[in-house]
Scaffold this motif. Sequence first.
Motif, PDB file in Angstrom:
ATOM      1  N   SER A   1       0.829  -1.201   0.000  1.00  0.00           N
ATOM      2  CA  SER A   1       0.000   0.000   0.000  1.00  0.00           C
ATOM      3  C   SER A   1       0.865   1.254   0.000  1.00  0.00           C
ATOM      4  N   LEU A   2       0.300   2.313  -0.540  1.00  0.00           N
ATOM      5  CA  LEU A   2       0.903   3.639  -0.485  1.00  0.00           C
ATOM      6  C   LEU A   2      -0.211   4.661  -0.374  1.00  0.00           C
TER       7      LEU A   2
ATOM      8  N   THR B   1       6.511   2.670  -7.946  1.00  0.00           N
ATOM      9  CA  THR B   1       7.047   1.470  -8.579  1.00  0.00           C
ATOM     10  C   THR B   1       6.606   0.266  -7.761  1.00  0.00           C
ATOM     11  N   VAL B   2       5.914  -0.642  -8.408  1.00  0.00           N
ATOM     12  CA  VAL B   2       5.447  -1.859  -7.742  1.00  0.00           C
ATOM     13  C   VAL B   2       6.243  -3.024  -8.308  1.00  0.00           C
ATOM     14  N   SER B   3       7.094  -3.570  -7.491  1.00  0.00           N
ATOM     15  CA  SER B   3       7.990  -4.623  -7.963  1.00  0.00           C
ATOM     16  C   SER B   3       8.493  -5.439  -6.787  1.00  0.00           C
TER      17      SER B   3
ATOM     18  N   MET C   1      -3.780   3.805  -1.942  1.00  0.00           N
ATOM     19  CA  MET C   1      -3.712   2.699  -2.891  1.00  0.00           C
ATOM     20  C   MET C   1      -3.349   1.422  -2.144  1.00  0.00           C
ATOM     21  N   ASN C   2      -4.215   0.445  -2.220  1.00  0.00           N
ATOM     22  CA  ASN C   2      -3.998  -0.846  -1.572  1.00  0.00           C
ATOM     23  C   ASN C   2      -3.907  -1.950  -2.617  1.00  0.00           C
TER      24      ASN C   2
ATOM     25  N   GLY D   1     -12.235  -0.630  -5.740  1.00  0.00           N
ATOM     26  CA  GLY D   1     -12.038  -1.584  -4.666  1.00  0.00           C
ATOM     27  C   GLY D   1     -10.643  -1.593  -4.087  1.00  0.00           C
ATOM     28  N   ARG D   2      -9.701  -0.936  -4.749  1.00  0.00           N
ATOM     29  CA  ARG D   2      -8.316  -0.890  -4.256  1.00  0.00           C
ATOM     30  C   ARG D   2      -7.872   0.526  -3.905  1.00  0.00           C
TER      31      ARG D   2
END
Length: 119
Positions: free
Chosen positions: A17-18, A116-118, A83-84, A66-67
Motif C-alpha cells: 500500500s501507499l 514502482t510496484v515490484s 492505494m492498496n 475496490g483498491r
Amino acid sequence: QVQFVESGGGLVQPGGSLKLSCAASGFTFSSYAMSWYRQAPGKEREWVATITTTGGITNYEDSGKGRFTISRDNARNTVYLQMNSLKPDDTAVYYCNAGWFRETFFRSWGQGTRVTVSS
C-alpha cells in the motif's frame, strides 16, 4: 499561479500500500473537483480517480475500483490517494489536477510522484 505538489510515492512490493498526497495552491481548492492521473512508461497519461468538491462523490477507473480511495481535506488544500493491493501494472508517475474525470481545468501539472510496484 496554479501549483500542484505530489508526494508519497516509492517502491513497494506487489500487494502493498501507499498513500499519495497532493498539495494544491493558486486557486480556490474547495470550489473544484479534484482528480488523480497517472502515466506509465511509454504510455499516455490516464485518469485514475475523481472526487467532488465536498468529497461526497468519488469515481474510479475500473482497475482501481475496490483498491484505491480518493479523499480530500479542503482546509489543507490537499487531495489524497490511498492505494492498496498494488499491482505491477500500477507502476507509473502519479499526478493530481483540478479535474472532472478526463477533463482537467488547469494546464499546469506538478512534477508527479513515482510509484514502482515490484518484487
